[in-house]
Design a protein around this motif. Structure first.
Motif, mmCIF file in Angstrom:
data_model
loop_
_atom_site.group_PDB
_atom_site.id
_atom_site.type_symbol
_atom_site.label_atom_id
_atom_site.label_comp_id
_atom_site.label_asym_id
_atom_site.label_seq_id
_atom_site.Cartn_x
_atom_site.Cartn_y
_atom_site.Cartn_z
ATOM 1 N N ALA A 395 0.819 -1.221 0.000
ATOM 2 C CA ALA A 395 0.000 0.000 0.000
ATOM 3 C C ALA A 395 0.844 1.258 0.000
ATOM 4 N N ASP A 396 2.089 1.156 0.451
ATOM 5 C CA ASP A 396 2.944 2.349 0.523
ATOM 6 C C ASP A 396 3.796 2.539 -0.723
ATOM 7 N N ILE A 397 3.530 1.740 -1.752
ATOM 8 C CA ILE A 397 4.292 1.829 -2.998
ATOM 9 C C ILE A 397 3.351 2.099 -4.164
ATOM 10 N N GLU A 398 3.711 3.063 -4.995
ATOM 11 C CA GLU A 398 2.983 3.324 -6.239
ATOM 12 C C GLU A 398 3.900 2.994 -7.416
ATOM 13 N N ILE A 399 3.457 2.095 -8.267
ATOM 14 C CA ILE A 399 4.231 1.752 -9.456
ATOM 15 C C ILE A 399 3.731 2.605 -10.607
ATOM 16 N N THR A 400 4.604 3.383 -11.183
ATOM 17 C CA THR A 400 4.211 4.294 -12.258
ATOM 18 C C THR A 400 4.312 3.592 -13.612
ATOM 19 N N ASP A 401 3.888 4.298 -14.650
ATOM 20 C CA ASP A 401 4.005 3.743 -16.000
ATOM 21 C C ASP A 401 5.271 4.251 -16.694
ATOM 22 N N ILE A 402 6.177 4.814 -15.935
ATOM 23 C CA ILE A 402 7.428 5.332 -16.503
ATOM 24 C C ILE A 402 8.488 4.242 -16.474
ATOM 25 N N ARG A 403 8.971 3.900 -17.658
ATOM 26 C CA ARG A 403 10.083 2.952 -17.768
ATOM 27 C C ARG A 403 11.202 3.598 -18.550
ATOM 28 N N ILE A 404 12.391 3.539 -17.983
ATOM 29 C CA ILE A 404 13.544 4.169 -18.637
ATOM 30 C C ILE A 404 14.612 3.117 -18.917
ATOM 31 N N PRO A 405 15.391 3.321 -19.973
ATOM 32 C CA PRO A 405 16.526 2.417 -20.193
ATOM 33 C C PRO A 405 17.515 2.559 -19.042
ATOM 34 N N LEU A 406 18.217 1.510 -18.757
ATOM 35 C CA LEU A 406 19.227 1.583 -17.716
ATOM 36 C C LEU A 406 20.404 2.442 -18.167
ATOM 37 N N PHE A 407 20.759 2.331 -19.443
ATOM 38 C CA PHE A 407 21.917 3.070 -19.949
ATOM 39 C C PHE A 407 21.567 3.897 -21.185
ATOM 40 N N ASP A 408 22.360 4.929 -21.391
ATOM 41 C CA ASP A 408 22.372 5.708 -22.627
ATOM 42 C C ASP A 408 23.814 5.625 -23.123
ATOM 43 N N GLY A 409 24.069 4.671 -23.986
ATOM 44 C CA GLY A 409 25.459 4.378 -24.336
ATOM 45 C C GLY A 409 26.139 3.732 -23.131
ATOM 46 N N ASP A 410 27.276 4.308 -22.719
ATOM 47 C CA ASP A 410 27.990 3.781 -21.556
ATOM 48 C C ASP A 410 27.614 4.483 -20.264
ATOM 49 N N GLU A 411 26.781 5.522 -20.362
ATOM 50 C CA GLU A 411 26.386 6.286 -19.176
ATOM 51 C C GLU A 411 25.003 5.863 -18.704
ATOM 52 N N LEU A 412 24.656 6.219 -17.477
ATOM 53 C CA LEU A 412 23.299 6.005 -17.003
ATOM 54 C C LEU A 412 22.344 6.849 -17.825
ATOM 55 N N PHE A 413 21.140 6.322 -18.063
ATOM 56 C CA PHE A 413 20.143 7.098 -18.775
ATOM 57 C C PHE A 413 19.776 8.315 -17.925
ATOM 58 N N PRO A 414 19.846 9.528 -18.502
ATOM 59 C CA PRO A 414 19.536 10.722 -17.696
ATOM 60 C C PRO A 414 18.067 10.754 -17.314
ATOM 61 N N CYS A 415 17.805 11.055 -16.064
ATOM 62 C CA CYS A 415 16.421 11.139 -15.625
ATOM 63 C C CYS A 415 16.271 12.327 -14.698
ATOM 64 N N SER A 416 15.051 12.808 -14.607
ATOM 65 C CA SER A 416 14.769 13.956 -13.756
ATOM 66 C C SER A 416 13.421 13.732 -13.104
ATOM 67 N N GLU A 417 12.971 14.687 -12.329
ATOM 68 C CA GLU A 417 11.681 14.574 -11.674
ATOM 69 C C GLU A 417 10.528 14.818 -12.644
ATOM 70 N N LYS A 418 10.857 15.115 -13.918
ATOM 71 C CA LYS A 418 9.784 15.423 -14.877
ATOM 72 C C LYS A 418 9.829 14.476 -16.081
ATOM 73 N N GLU A 419 10.229 13.203 -15.830
ATOM 74 C CA GLU A 419 10.282 12.285 -16.955
ATOM 75 C C GLU A 419 8.890 12.037 -17.530
ATOM 76 N N THR A 420 8.896 11.672 -18.751
ATOM 77 C CA THR A 420 7.674 11.133 -19.357
ATOM 78 C C THR A 420 7.947 9.668 -19.641
ATOM 79 N N ALA A 421 6.890 8.916 -19.811
ATOM 80 C CA ALA A 421 7.070 7.481 -20.030
ATOM 81 C C ALA A 421 7.880 7.214 -21.302
ATOM 82 N N CYS A 422 8.781 6.243 -21.211
ATOM 83 C CA CYS A 422 9.585 5.869 -22.362
ATOM 84 C C CYS A 422 9.024 4.595 -22.981
ATOM 85 N N ALA A 423 8.973 4.538 -24.274
ATOM 86 C CA ALA A 423 8.497 3.331 -24.966
ATOM 87 C C ALA A 423 9.688 2.412 -25.214
#
Length: 425
Positions: A395-423
């Motif tokens: 009950a204390d967890i909300e699973i969103t519909d936002i899925r991001i790649p783990l990496f962008d090339g060799d770096e972590l995929f950039p994310c912020s507090e305003k992401e939109t869902a990634c396909a």
């Protein structure tokens, strides 16, 4: 192949907070008006400020300064941060500037010095030091957050009591307390605090408690005579509101950034389940096979104390380390393991690959991976598919519909507090 996408989840915690910081402080001044009515006209009051990443700190300090002026005092701001800032006056003043605390913004002078005077020792023979600037003032007004400590657990942890000792005592007191290892923190701080408070130089302290979202939840002015008694209840409140990683075990925890402005040890041991202090028991959890930390905050000024809590880091972070500052902090604390450099990978992708291999997971698709921005911000985080099943029913967890790649090339995929869902491709 492990899951290359992470799902964003939100953890729900008590979010009650102070909606108007200035008004909250004014209420506290009013509640304690008798304490301030005794100040002589033109009293020089030292407003002692520490080096942690406290929410709304510049606004809080500015409001305290303004109210002291309104009462006829002449406040000045002094760093109260032990050996931080490379144990130099210039380094400690620079930390305050990083927090927006300078003479123009505060309309008050900043007085930074490492000079101390020595007070009478405790009954047990511990030497007691106090900042010379504080000692020569007409009173000290402490400003600090009260929270669970990163090195030890006891009646008093991080807060006004500890600031009155190691913060006001500068590098000299830090060496004296830390020279006794974890016993110094658990057993010597209180008798030294009694001596410091007994000197009559401490006027009061503004105790701050934050909620799990790094927001100001409580503001309370505590007179010096009541500090030892009242801080206990605020510490209990802070402990109850402390956020926690929502999993008992992980294969890999990815931490985007660590830093002294995040925690005194870069990453809060109470969050990651690793303390690595000889003489102090390790936390019961969470159990994490490998921790990867990728970057160092600018506010750390190169101080990477706590890097030893990780198993792997990146070349980018290693190149930002100020080794003299990190060493000084580690040597002063005596907790040397926390400054040991972990394996350095060329980039985040390589670091995570090594971490997964070290976790010895038979099926990489079932890897339990979690990614957090830092240990202050864990109300929103990212998890692999293997964790979603057990979290979805809470009950204390909300699973969103936002899925991001783990990496962008060799770096972590950039994310912020305003992401939109990634396909997914």
């Amino acid at each position: 192949m492990y899951d290359t996408f992470l799902t964003k989840i939100a953890c729900r915690y008590d979010r009650s907070k102070v909606s108007d910081i200035e008004a909250g402080i004014l209420v506290e001044f009013k509640r304690n008006e008798g304490l301030f009515s005794n100040l002589p006209e033109g009293a020089r009051i030292a407003v002692a400020v520490g080096s942690r990443g406290i929410a709304n700190l510049s606004l809080i300090v500015r409001t305290v300064v303004r109210e002291l002026k309104r009462m006829g005092a002449r406040p000045f701001i002094m760093p109260a941060m032990g050996s931080h800032g490379g144990a130099t006056a210039e380094g400690q003043a620079a930390i305050l500037r990083e927090y927006g605390i300078d003479e123009d913004a505060m309309a008050a002078p900043i007085v930074s010095s490492m000079e101390t005077v020595e007070l009478p020792p405790t009954e047990g023979g511990t030497r007691v030091f106090m900042s010379k600037d504080a000692f020569l003032s007409d009173g000290v007004f402490l400003v600090n957050r009260i929270k669970v400590h990163t090195d030890f657990h006891g009646e008093y942890e991080s807060g006004l009591v500890k600031m009155s000792v190691i913060g006001l005592g500068k590098h000299a007191q830090a060496l004296e307390i830390h020279g006794a290892g974890v016993r110094g923190l658990r057993e010597l701080i209180v008798p030294v605090a009694r001596t410091v408070i007994g000197s009559g130089k401490i006027l009061c302290g503004l105790g701050i408690v934050e909620n799990a979202y790094d927001e100001t939840a409580v503001l309370r002015i505590i007179p010096a005579k009541d500090m030892l008694a009242e801080e206990k209840s605020l510490l209990a409140l802070s402990r109850a509101r402390m956020p926690r990683i929502p999993a008992d075990s992980l294969d890999v925890l990815i931490v985007d950034e660590m830093g002294k402005d995040i925690s005194g040890v870069g990453m809060d041991p109470n969050i990651i389940g690793r303390i690595r202090v000889r003489g102090q028991d390790e936390p019961a959890g969470p159990r994490i096979s490998s921790i990867v930390v990728c970057d160092l905050t600018a506010g750390s000024q190169g101080n990477a104390l706590g890097i030893g809590l990780a198993d792997l880091t990146t070349r980018a972070l290693s190149e930002k380390i100020n080794y003299p500052a990190t060493m000084e902090n580690a040597v002063t604390s005596t907790f040397l393991d926390r400054a040991k450099i972990p394996l350095v990978a060329e980039n985040p992708r390589r670091a995570v690959e090594i971490a997964l291999r070290a976790a010895s997971i038979p099926e990489k698709a079932f890897a339990r991976i979690m990614r957090i921005k830092n240990t202050l911000k864990i109300h929103e985080l990212y998890v692999s598919q293997a964790l979603l099943g057990e979290l979805g029913s809470r009950a204390d967890i909300e699973i969103t519909d936002i899925r991001i790649p783990l990496f962008d090339g060799d770096e972590l995929f950039p994310c912020s507090e305003k992401e939109t869902a990634c396909a997914e491709p």
